[in-house]
Write a protein that holds these residues in place. Structure first.
Motif, PDB file in Angstrom:
ATOM      1  N   HIS A  67       0.836  -1.183   0.000  1.00 19.67           N
ATOM      2  CA  HIS A  67       0.000   0.000   0.000  1.00 19.67           C
ATOM      3  C   HIS A  67       0.883   1.250   0.000  1.00 19.67           C
ATOM      4  O   HIS A  67       2.085   1.166   0.224  1.00 19.67           O
ATOM      5  N   VAL A  68       0.281   2.391  -0.243  1.00 17.01           N
ATOM      6  CA  VAL A  68       1.047   3.579  -0.609  1.00 17.01           C
ATOM      7  C   VAL A  68       0.936   4.677   0.455  1.00 17.01           C
ATOM      8  O   VAL A  68      -0.167   5.018   0.901  1.00 17.01           O
ATOM      9  N   VAL A  69       2.074   5.224   0.828  1.00 14.43           N
ATOM     10  CA  VAL A  69       2.124   6.407   1.689  1.00 14.43           C
ATOM     11  C   VAL A  69       2.297   7.632   0.794  1.00 14.43           C
ATOM     12  O   VAL A  69       3.228   7.699  -0.017  1.00 14.43           O
ATOM     13  N   LEU A  70       1.386   8.591   0.933  1.00 15.90           N
ATOM     14  CA  LEU A  70       1.474   9.842   0.186  1.00 15.90           C
ATOM     15  C   LEU A  70       1.859  10.978   1.120  1.00 15.90           C
ATOM     16  O   LEU A  70       1.351  11.054   2.241  1.00 15.90           O
ATOM     17  N   ARG A  71       2.745  11.838   0.672  1.00 11.08           N
ATOM     18  CA  ARG A  71       2.970  13.109   1.343  1.00 11.08           C
ATOM     19  C   ARG A  71       2.584  14.196   0.358  1.00 11.08           C
ATOM     20  O   ARG A  71       3.179  14.333  -0.709  1.00 11.08           O
ATOM     21  N   ASP A  72       1.550  14.951   0.713  1.00  6.54           N
ATOM     22  CA  ASP A  72       1.035  16.003  -0.162  1.00  6.54           C
ATOM     23  C   ASP A  72       0.761  15.467  -1.570  1.00  6.54           C
ATOM     24  O   ASP A  72       1.061  16.107  -2.579  1.00  6.54           O
ATOM     25  N   GLY A  73       0.194  14.250  -1.617  1.00 11.63           N
ATOM     26  CA  GLY A  73      -0.254  13.683  -2.880  1.00 11.63           C
ATOM     27  C   GLY A  73       0.785  12.911  -3.662  1.00 11.63           C
ATOM     28  O   GLY A  73       0.462  12.376  -4.728  1.00 11.63           O
ATOM     29  N   ARG A  74       2.021  12.832  -3.154  1.00  6.73           N
ATOM     30  CA  ARG A  74       3.066  12.112  -3.887  1.00  6.73           C
ATOM     31  C   ARG A  74       3.615  10.971  -3.043  1.00  6.73           C
ATOM     32  O   ARG A  74       3.801  11.103  -1.834  1.00  6.73           O
ATOM     33  N   MET A  75       3.903   9.862  -3.707  1.00  2.00           N
ATOM     34  CA  MET A  75       4.312   8.640  -3.026  1.00  2.00           C
ATOM     35  C   MET A  75       5.688   8.789  -2.385  1.00  2.00           C
ATOM     36  O   MET A  75       6.649   9.188  -3.039  1.00  2.00           O
ATOM     37  N   ILE A  76       5.749   8.431  -1.092  1.00  2.00           N
ATOM     38  CA  ILE A  76       7.044   8.447  -0.398  1.00  2.00           C
ATOM     39  C   ILE A  76       7.328   7.129   0.314  1.00  2.00           C
ATOM     40  O   ILE A  76       8.388   6.979   0.926  1.00  2.00           O
ATOM     41  N   GLY A  77       6.396   6.171   0.248  1.00  2.00           N
ATOM     42  CA  GLY A  77       6.649   4.925   0.963  1.00  2.00           C
ATOM     43  C   GLY A  77       5.514   3.939   0.834  1.00  2.00           C
ATOM     44  O   GLY A  77       4.633   4.090  -0.001  1.00  2.00           O
ATOM     45  N   SER A  78       5.543   2.918   1.689  1.00  2.00           N
ATOM     46  CA  SER A  78       4.547   1.860   1.647  1.00  2.00           C
ATOM     47  C   SER A  78       4.132   1.498   3.071  1.00  2.00           C
ATOM     48  O   SER A  78       4.816   1.824   4.043  1.00  2.00           O
ATOM     49  N   TRP A  79       2.989   0.794   3.164  1.00  2.00           N
ATOM     50  CA  TRP A  79       2.489   0.402   4.477  1.00  2.00           C
ATOM     51  C   TRP A  79       1.642  -0.860   4.352  1.00  2.00           C
ATOM     52  O   TRP A  79       1.192  -1.230   3.285  1.00  2.00           O
ATOM     53  N   ARG A  80       1.464  -1.514   5.474  1.00  2.00           N
ATOM     54  CA  ARG A  80       0.522  -2.621   5.567  1.00  2.00           C
ATOM     55  C   ARG A  80       0.036  -2.674   7.001  1.00  2.00           C
ATOM     56  O   ARG A  80       0.623  -2.076   7.908  1.00  2.00           O
ATOM     57  N   HIS A  81      -1.065  -3.407   7.219  1.00  2.00           N
ATOM     58  CA  HIS A  81      -1.518  -3.575   8.598  1.00  2.00           C
ATOM     59  C   HIS A  81      -1.568  -5.054   8.970  1.00  2.00           C
ATOM     60  O   HIS A  81      -1.746  -5.922   8.117  1.00  2.00           O
ATOM     61  N   VAL A  82      -1.397  -5.311  10.255  1.00  2.00           N
ATOM     62  CA  VAL A  82      -1.518  -6.650  10.810  1.00  2.00           C
ATOM     63  C   VAL A  82      -2.469  -6.553  11.989  1.00  2.00           C
ATOM     64  O   VAL A  82      -2.252  -5.760  12.917  1.00  2.00           O
ATOM     65  N   LEU A  83      -3.565  -7.333  11.946  1.00  2.00           N
ATOM     66  CA  LEU A  83      -4.551  -7.324  13.029  1.00  2.00           C
ATOM     67  C   LEU A  83      -4.275  -8.494  13.959  1.00  2.00           C
ATOM     68  O   LEU A  83      -4.263  -9.650  13.536  1.00  2.00           O
ATOM     69  N   THR A  84      -4.031  -8.182  15.222  1.00  2.00           N
ATOM     70  CA  THR A  84      -3.746  -9.224  16.214  1.00  2.00           C
ATOM     71  C   THR A  84      -4.381  -8.855  17.543  1.00  2.00           C
ATOM     72  O   THR A  84      -4.172  -7.748  18.052  1.00  2.00           O
ATOM     73  N   GLY A  85      -5.181  -9.790  18.076  1.00  2.00           N
ATOM     74  CA  GLY A  85      -5.702  -9.615  19.424  1.00  2.00           C
ATOM     75  C   GLY A  85      -6.493  -8.356  19.645  1.00  2.00           C
ATOM     76  O   GLY A  85      -6.361  -7.721  20.706  1.00  2.00           O
ATOM     77  N   GLY A  86      -7.291  -7.957  18.684  1.00  2.00           N
ATOM     78  CA  GLY A  86      -8.139  -6.783  18.866  1.00  2.00           C
ATOM     79  C   GLY A  86      -7.438  -5.462  18.677  1.00  2.00           C
ATOM     80  O   GLY A  86      -7.987  -4.415  19.022  1.00  2.00           O
ATOM     81  N   SER A  87      -6.222  -5.478  18.149  1.00  2.00           N
ATOM     82  CA  SER A  87      -5.511  -4.237  17.863  1.00  2.00           C
ATOM     83  C   SER A  87      -4.876  -4.338  16.477  1.00  2.00           C
ATOM     84  O   SER A  87      -4.834  -5.406  15.869  1.00  2.00           O
ATOM     85  N   CYS A  88      -4.403  -3.206  15.998  1.00  2.00           N
ATOM     86  CA  CYS A  88      -3.809  -3.145  14.664  1.00  2.00           C
ATOM     87  C   CYS A  88      -2.389  -2.616  14.765  1.00  2.00           C
ATOM     88  O   CYS A  88      -2.131  -1.619  15.441  1.00  2.00           O
ATOM     89  N   GLU A  89      -1.490  -3.310  14.083  1.00  2.00           N
ATOM     90  CA  GLU A  89      -0.106  -2.848  14.003  1.00  2.00           C
ATOM     91  C   GLU A  89       0.152  -2.369  12.584  1.00  2.00           C
ATOM     92  O   GLU A  89      -0.031  -3.127  11.635  1.00  2.00           O
TER      93      GLU A  89
END
Length: 372
Positions: free
Chosen positions: A311-333
């Motif tokens: 997934h894509v991290v935008l800073r002021d509309g331009r790509m600067i990185g990536s991300w993902r989430h992991v759901l564990t035990g009722g919380s998100c990392e």
């Protein structure tokens, strides 16, 4: 018009900037269709364009049938508002079937087979008896079909494209994940005309709404997004301007014509500190373009896990990185990776903006979120 104008206007027209939509279905109406094969993340695409909708709000709209999830435009999943699905299906079905002909032949799906399977599938879900893919497979097998693998996938897709099936109320698996069900198209989609009455007007409607929600963009961008030909897009554009001469404006960008909502080039540029957006990899800010996707800019470091969407991290509309989430035990990392700042100099407020984006994602999920 320059690159900064393109980025700023796209952010606003796609409602990643104010004014946001009031509801997820209103955000969807603006965008017409939203790619949604990654359902958990596609919920976020709609919610982040609203004034604060949660994942549960989007799920409820899907359960109620206000938002439907089906194969349309290109042969992949999209969210579509129920008021738009009937006319949009009629417009895109011929090219989808044409594009699937090779797989239909490979799986033995001819006109007779498709017609017989459609009757089986329609009977299975009639009267609100929404069924999962596995349950539909069992119904097909009882009627003499193999009901497995590619045959199953393309029989169901054929029925979706043909206006027999659409999405039903999602169900949760034992692990808590949402699973798609299927419903009878005519029971979920209004029978009364809610859109264009014929193909030329449907072309005009699709083209107008694409450019108003995603412009500045080119005819090629629209064609690749919609699955139509560039010739069809240009026909739709001409008719849209014939119906309403003020519907769209045209400008030159890198020697190519782009179309967009009128007067948008006069809107003032946003000031202040950096703004971070966490968008999914199939978000319309990415997938809404082909010819001019390069205005997204930047490079994103790949995440280490294989087969994990980047997934894509935008800073002021331009790509600067990536991300993902992991759901564990009722919380998100949240695992967020960003590259070096332009010129190796950090933009003021970037760290704080990332924290704000993480907080917004936590509100959407309605659970604690921590950044890895």
């Amino acid at each position: 018009m320059d690159a900064d104008d393109v980025v700023r206007l796209r952010l606003r027209r796609q409602q990643l900037r104010a004014p946001h939509a009031d509801t997820p279905e209103a955000a969807l109406k603006n965008l017409l269709a939203v790619q949604s094969q990654e359902f958990p993340y596609a919920r976020w695409s709609l919610a982040q364009r609203t004034a604060g909708a949660s994942a549960a709000d989007v799920e409820q709209a899907v359960a109620d049938g206000r938002i439907l999830r089906t194969h349309i435009l290109r042969p992949t999943w999209h969210f579509v508002h129920r008021d738009d699905l009937r006319w949009l299906s009629a417009l895109s079905a011929p090219r989808l079937h044409q594009g699937n002909q090779g797989m239909y032949r490979q799986t033995g799906i001819d006109a007779a087979v498709a017609s017989r399977s459609a009757r089986v599938l329609a009977r299975a879900v009639a009267g609100g008896a929404h069924k999962t893919r596995e349950e539909l497979a069992a119904e097909l097998q009882r009627s003499g079909f193999t009901g497995k693998g590619l045959e199953l996938a393309y029989l169901i897709m054929h029925a979706e494209i043909s206006g027999v099936l659409t999405s039903g109320t999602p169900v949760r698996s034992k692990g808590g994940a949402l699973r798609q069900t299927y419903a009878l198209f005519d029971e979920r989609v209004p029978a009364a005309p809610t859109g264009p009455a014929d193909r030329p007007v449907a072309l005009a409607e699709l083209v107008r709404r694409y450019f108003q929600s995603r412009g500045p963009a080119t005819a090629k961008d629209c064609a690749d997004w919609s699955g139509l030909t560039v010739t069809d897009v240009r026909l739709g554009l001409a008719l849209a301007l014939e119906i309403d001469p003020g519907a769209l404006e045209t400008a030159a960008l890198d020697g190519t014509e782009v179309h967009f909502k009128p007067d948008s080039q006069h809107e003032p540029a946003a000031g202040g500190t950096a703004r971070i957006d966490l968008i999914q990899c199939y978000d319309e800010y990415v997938m809404g373009y082909s010819r001019t996707r390069h205005f997204l800019g930047g490079t994103a470091p790949a995440l280490p896990e294989r087969d994990t969407p980047m997934h894509v991290v935008l800073r002021d509309g331009r790509m600067i990185g990536s991300w993902r989430h992991v759901l564990t035990g009722g919380s998100c990392e949240l695992d967020i990776r960003t590259g070096p700042e332009p010129g190796d100099a950090a933009t003021p407020g970037t760290d704080r903006a990332v924290d704000e984006a993480v907080e917004a994602y936590g509100k959407f999920l309605e659970m604690p979120v921590v950044r890895k």
